[in-house]
Design a protein around this motif. Structure first.
Motif, PDB file in Angstrom:
ATOM      1  N   ASP A 204       0.840  -1.195   0.000  1.00  0.00           N
ATOM      2  CA  ASP A 204       0.000   0.000   0.000  1.00  0.00           C
ATOM      3  C   ASP A 204       0.878   1.249   0.000  1.00  0.00           C
ATOM      4  O   ASP A 204       2.118   1.173  -0.020  1.00  0.00           O
ATOM      5  CB  ASP A 204      -0.953   0.004   1.206  1.00  0.00           C
ATOM      6  N   GLU A 205       0.211   2.395   0.042  1.00  0.00           N
ATOM      7  CA  GLU A 205       0.927   3.669  -0.027  1.00  0.00           C
ATOM      8  C   GLU A 205       1.786   3.912   1.210  1.00  0.00           C
ATOM      9  O   GLU A 205       2.886   4.469   1.114  1.00  0.00           O
ATOM     10  CB  GLU A 205      -0.085   4.803  -0.202  1.00  0.00           C
ATOM     11  N   ASN A 206       1.279   3.533   2.372  1.00  0.00           N
ATOM     12  CA  ASN A 206       2.054   3.759   3.600  1.00  0.00           C
ATOM     13  C   ASN A 206       3.377   2.989   3.579  1.00  0.00           C
ATOM     14  O   ASN A 206       4.404   3.490   4.044  1.00  0.00           O
ATOM     15  CB  ASN A 206       1.224   3.355   4.821  1.00  0.00           C
ATOM     16  N   GLU A 207       3.343   1.778   3.046  1.00  0.00           N
ATOM     17  CA  GLU A 207       4.572   1.006   2.941  1.00  0.00           C
ATOM     18  C   GLU A 207       5.548   1.669   1.972  1.00  0.00           C
ATOM     19  O   GLU A 207       6.761   1.675   2.201  1.00  0.00           O
ATOM     20  CB  GLU A 207       4.265  -0.424   2.495  1.00  0.00           C
ATOM     21  N   ILE A 208       5.016   2.246   0.903  1.00  0.00           N
ATOM     22  CA  ILE A 208       5.869   2.965  -0.050  1.00  0.00           C
ATOM     23  C   ILE A 208       6.559   4.137   0.633  1.00  0.00           C
ATOM     24  O   ILE A 208       7.771   4.355   0.485  1.00  0.00           O
ATOM     25  CB  ILE A 208       5.036   3.454  -1.258  1.00  0.00           C
ATOM     26  N   LEU A 209       5.796   4.902   1.418  1.00  0.00           N
ATOM     27  CA  LEU A 209       6.366   6.071   2.089  1.00  0.00           C
ATOM     28  C   LEU A 209       7.435   5.662   3.096  1.00  0.00           C
ATOM     29  O   LEU A 209       8.484   6.323   3.214  1.00  0.00           O
ATOM     30  CB  LEU A 209       5.253   6.857   2.778  1.00  0.00           C
ATOM     31  N   SER A 210       7.190   4.591   3.839  1.00  0.00           N
ATOM     32  CA  SER A 210       8.172   4.161   4.836  1.00  0.00           C
ATOM     33  C   SER A 210       9.464   3.675   4.187  1.00  0.00           C
ATOM     34  O   SER A 210      10.555   3.890   4.717  1.00  0.00           O
ATOM     35  CB  SER A 210       7.566   3.051   5.708  1.00  0.00           C
ATOM     36  N   ILE A 211       9.360   3.024   3.037  1.00  0.00           N
ATOM     37  CA  ILE A 211      10.552   2.531   2.342  1.00  0.00           C
ATOM     38  C   ILE A 211      11.348   3.681   1.729  1.00  0.00           C
ATOM     39  O   ILE A 211      12.592   3.708   1.779  1.00  0.00           O
ATOM     40  CB  ILE A 211      10.156   1.511   1.258  1.00  0.00           C
ATOM     41  N   LEU A 212      10.632   4.673   1.151  1.00  0.00           N
ATOM     42  CA  LEU A 212      11.314   5.753   0.436  1.00  0.00           C
ATOM     43  C   LEU A 212      11.818   6.862   1.346  1.00  0.00           C
ATOM     44  O   LEU A 212      12.620   7.697   0.895  1.00  0.00           O
ATOM     45  CB  LEU A 212      10.373   6.352  -0.619  1.00  0.00           C
ATOM     46  N   ASP A 213      11.352   6.914   2.592  1.00  0.00           N
ATOM     47  CA  ASP A 213      11.770   7.991   3.489  1.00  0.00           C
ATOM     48  C   ASP A 213      13.284   7.957   3.703  1.00  0.00           C
ATOM     49  O   ASP A 213      13.849   6.940   4.128  1.00  0.00           O
ATOM     50  CB  ASP A 213      11.047   7.857   4.835  1.00  0.00           C
ATOM     51  N   GLY A 214      13.920   9.057   3.377  1.00  0.00           N
ATOM     52  CA  GLY A 214      15.367   9.169   3.525  1.00  0.00           C
ATOM     53  C   GLY A 214      16.157   8.646   2.341  1.00  0.00           C
ATOM     54  O   GLY A 214      17.394   8.802   2.308  1.00  0.00           O
ATOM     55  N   ARG A 215      15.485   8.038   1.367  1.00  0.00           N
ATOM     56  CA  ARG A 215      16.193   7.516   0.194  1.00  0.00           C
ATOM     57  C   ARG A 215      16.527   8.655  -0.771  1.00  0.00           C
ATOM     58  O   ARG A 215      15.795   9.636  -0.901  1.00  0.00           O
ATOM     59  CB  ARG A 215      15.341   6.479  -0.537  1.00  0.00           C
ATOM     60  N   GLU A 225      17.838  13.613  -5.611  1.00  0.00           N
ATOM     61  CA  GLU A 225      16.974  14.259  -4.631  1.00  0.00           C
ATOM     62  C   GLU A 225      16.702  13.278  -3.496  1.00  0.00           C
ATOM     63  O   GLU A 225      16.392  12.104  -3.731  1.00  0.00           O
ATOM     64  CB  GLU A 225      15.659  14.701  -5.283  1.00  0.00           C
ATOM     65  N   THR A 226      16.822  13.771  -2.270  1.00  0.00           N
ATOM     66  CA  THR A 226      16.549  12.958  -1.090  1.00  0.00           C
ATOM     67  C   THR A 226      15.109  13.190  -0.645  1.00  0.00           C
ATOM     68  O   THR A 226      14.668  14.335  -0.510  1.00  0.00           O
ATOM     69  CB  THR A 226      17.517  13.304   0.048  1.00  0.00           C
ATOM     70  N   LEU A 227      14.396  12.127  -0.412  1.00  0.00           N
ATOM     71  CA  LEU A 227      12.981  12.199  -0.046  1.00  0.00           C
ATOM     72  C   LEU A 227      12.839  12.213   1.473  1.00  0.00           C
ATOM     73  O   LEU A 227      13.448  11.387   2.177  1.00  0.00           O
ATOM     74  CB  LEU A 227      12.214  11.010  -0.631  1.00  0.00           C
ATOM     75  N   HIS A 228      12.035  13.144   1.972  1.00  0.00           N
ATOM     76  CA  HIS A 228      11.727  13.237   3.402  1.00  0.00           C
ATOM     77  C   HIS A 228      10.224  13.004   3.557  1.00  0.00           C
ATOM     78  O   HIS A 228       9.409  13.898   3.313  1.00  0.00           O
ATOM     79  CB  HIS A 228      12.134  14.612   3.944  1.00  0.00           C
ATOM     80  N   LEU A 229       9.866  11.814   3.956  1.00  0.00           N
ATOM     81  CA  LEU A 229       8.455  11.406   3.958  1.00  0.00           C
ATOM     82  C   LEU A 229       7.985  10.909   5.319  1.00  0.00           C
ATOM     83  O   LEU A 229       6.973  10.222   5.413  1.00  0.00           O
ATOM     84  CB  LEU A 229       8.254  10.295   2.910  1.00  0.00           C
ATOM     85  N   SER A 230       8.713  11.285   6.384  1.00  0.00           N
ATOM     86  CA  SER A 230       8.336  10.788   7.711  1.00  0.00           C
ATOM     87  C   SER A 230       7.079  11.467   8.234  1.00  0.00           C
ATOM     88  O   SER A 230       6.257  10.843   8.899  1.00  0.00           O
ATOM     89  CB  SER A 230       9.492  10.984   8.693  1.00  0.00           C
ATOM     90  N   LYS A 231       6.921  12.754   7.937  1.00  0.00           N
ATOM     91  CA  LYS A 231       5.746  13.506   8.396  1.00  0.00           C
ATOM     92  C   LYS A 231       5.052  14.119   7.190  1.00  0.00           C
ATOM     93  O   LYS A 231       5.299  15.276   6.831  1.00  0.00           O
ATOM     94  CB  LYS A 231       6.161  14.589   9.382  1.00  0.00           C
ATOM     95  N   VAL A 232       4.219  13.336   6.569  1.00  0.00           N
ATOM     96  CA  VAL A 232       3.495  13.817   5.387  1.00  0.00           C
ATOM     97  C   VAL A 232       2.021  13.447   5.512  1.00  0.00           C
ATOM     98  O   VAL A 232       1.638  12.542   6.263  1.00  0.00           O
ATOM     99  CB  VAL A 232       4.073  13.207   4.079  1.00  0.00           C
ATOM    100  N   ARG A 233       1.231  14.154   4.768  1.00  0.00           N
ATOM    101  CA  ARG A 233      -0.217  13.888   4.712  1.00  0.00           C
ATOM    102  C   ARG A 233      -0.574  13.507   3.280  1.00  0.00           C
ATOM    103  O   ARG A 233      -0.262  14.232   2.339  1.00  0.00           O
ATOM    104  CB  ARG A 233      -0.992  15.127   5.149  1.00  0.00           C
TER     105      ARG A 233
END
Length: 444
Positions: A204-215, A225-233
């Protein structure tokens, strides 16, 4: 000399207050502040409506400076022109884009969208590939254009080069990408991950965000580009009502029914003035068909054949030809429906189903055959009303006819005349009707 000293403290306090207001109204952007991730769902064929939907979503994400845009994809493919436009929007987006194959498949044109994404993700149980071009022949020949045709070679080589280019720029497997185009290969999510066609398999989308955070990801222009996705809506961008209606109208089968319904509705209105409803429905159907023709690659020769076929059916009702007009109508209907949409090199999914065309043509042929049979039978029956219905009828002479008098025929009193004298009460038979006078003779 003391007044400047007294003003110094209030001015300092005022400056501090203004700075506090400015700081409160415009907080500094930090990695800890909440960001936006836009989510777009596309589970339809790829045509101008879906292309515009994706373009508007990417524009909105760019304007809002979103952290990411996730395109949830489930498509059988579509038009090459629309696919190329969508790929261009994806590769030129300032916001990183994740294509998430979620549902069943990313076939044909969907493969190009996936391989063009910044991050390609597939859900368990999905598949990708089958991007070999298909050309629908302009004139039905009983099958597709041969694979060894020069036209097919040109289209195939062009799309193969396109797939290699996208895969190369995204660091994906060029050889397998070309194989998907040339051999119409398809792969499961695990196979695609192993072959480096995609980057991750997620639920799901939440799993995508957790994997890509900081990548750190590589963009299409070569930058990182470094992705910051720890606190997103996550914000879902749904298709507008207008685009949903247009997407429904982009169905080729519906377009054929709208054309049929529009012509028949107007015919009923013209032949039965005052009914109103058939005319209104017919006009609406034709207007919707005109709108559909702006979305689909319409072949107007095919439209003309379909219209000719329907006109021949309607003429059969007025001028019985014992099946000749019906046969011509069926032929025009089938040929026109099969070539109703232009042959665009590329993807399947936009074309009227042949079973639908044959069902409509077969139903029309059965109906017209039944109506023709009824018309022929009715024409053979002896008229029972009017002047023709009185010929041969028998009645009784109410007065002597020498040569004129009165008779009772068909439940009515008539003036009559006879070539030979007829006595009152004798039985008579009508020979002909001359205005309101019956020519009769004595009946044995």
């Amino acid at each position: 000399m003391s007044s400047p000293g007294r003003l110094r403290l209030p001015l300092a306090l005022l400056a501090l207050g203004v700075a506090g207001v400015v700081a409160a109204s415009d907080p500094p952007a930090t990695e800890s502040s909440e960001g936006l991730v836009y989510s777009v769902t596309l589970n339809d064929a790829l045509h101008p409506v879906t292309a515009r939907y994706l373009k508007e979503a990417i524009q909105k994400a760019n304007e809002a400076r979103a952290r990411l845009l996730i395109l949830k994809l489930d498509t059988p493919g579509g038009l090459v022109s629309s696919v190329e436009e969508m790929v261009k929007d994806i590769t030129s987006s300032r916001v990183p884009i994740v294509v998430f194959v979620n549902g069943s498949k990313a076939a044909s044109g969907g493969f190009f969208l996936t391989v063009a994404a910044d991050v390609a993700v597939m859900a368990p149980g999905t598949r990708i590939g089958a991007a070999h071009p298909i050309l629908i022949p302009t004139i039905p020949t009983g099958g597709e254009i041969p694979k060894d045709s020069p036209i097919m070679d040109k289209v195939e080589n062009d799309l193969a080069a396109y797939a290699r280019s996208l895969a190369s720029n995204r660091g994906r497997n060029e050889k397998i990408a070309e194989q998907i185009v040339r051999k119409s290969s398809s792969f499961t999510e695990r196979e695609a991950l192993k072959l480096r066609l995609i980057d991750y398999v997620c639920h799901d989308e939440n799993e995508i965000l957790s994997i890509l955070d900081g990548r750190t990801i590589r963009r299409f222009d070569g930058t990182t580009e470094t992705l910051h996705l720890s606190k997103v809506r996550i914000v879902s961008l749904d298709m507008s009502t207008r685009d949903r209606v247009l997407s429904v109208l982009a169905d080729p089968t519906l377009a054929i029914f709208l054309l049929f319904g529009g012509i028949i509705g107007l015919y009923v209105e013209f032949t039965h003035p005052g009914l109103i409803a058939p005319g209104v429905i017919g006009a609406i159907c034709l207007l919707l068909f005109a709108l559909s023709s702006q979305i689909l690659p319409m072949n107007w020769v095919g439209v003309g054949l379909v219209v000719t076929g329907i006109v021949l059916f309607l003429m059969e009702l007025k001028v019985p030809s014992y099946g000749t007009l019906t046969a011509g109508g069926v032929a025009c209907l089938v040929l026109g429906a099969l070539m109703l949409f232009k042959s665009e090199p590329g993807m399947p999914a936009l074309g009227a189903a042949r079973w639908t065309i044959l069902s409509i043509a077969g139903s029309a042929a059965v109906i017209m055959a039944s109506l023709t049979t009824l018309v022929v039978r009715a024409s053979r029956h002896k008229p029972t009303t009017g002047s023709a219905g009185l010929q041969g009828e028998r009645g009784t002479a109410l007065t002597d006819l020498d040569p004129e008098g009165r008779v009772f025929v068909h439940g009515e009193y008539w003036n009559a005349r006879a070539a030979r004298p007829i006595k009152q009460g004798a039985k008579v038979r009508v020979i002909r009707v001359d205005d309101l006078v019956l020519d009769v003779e004595e009946s044995p």
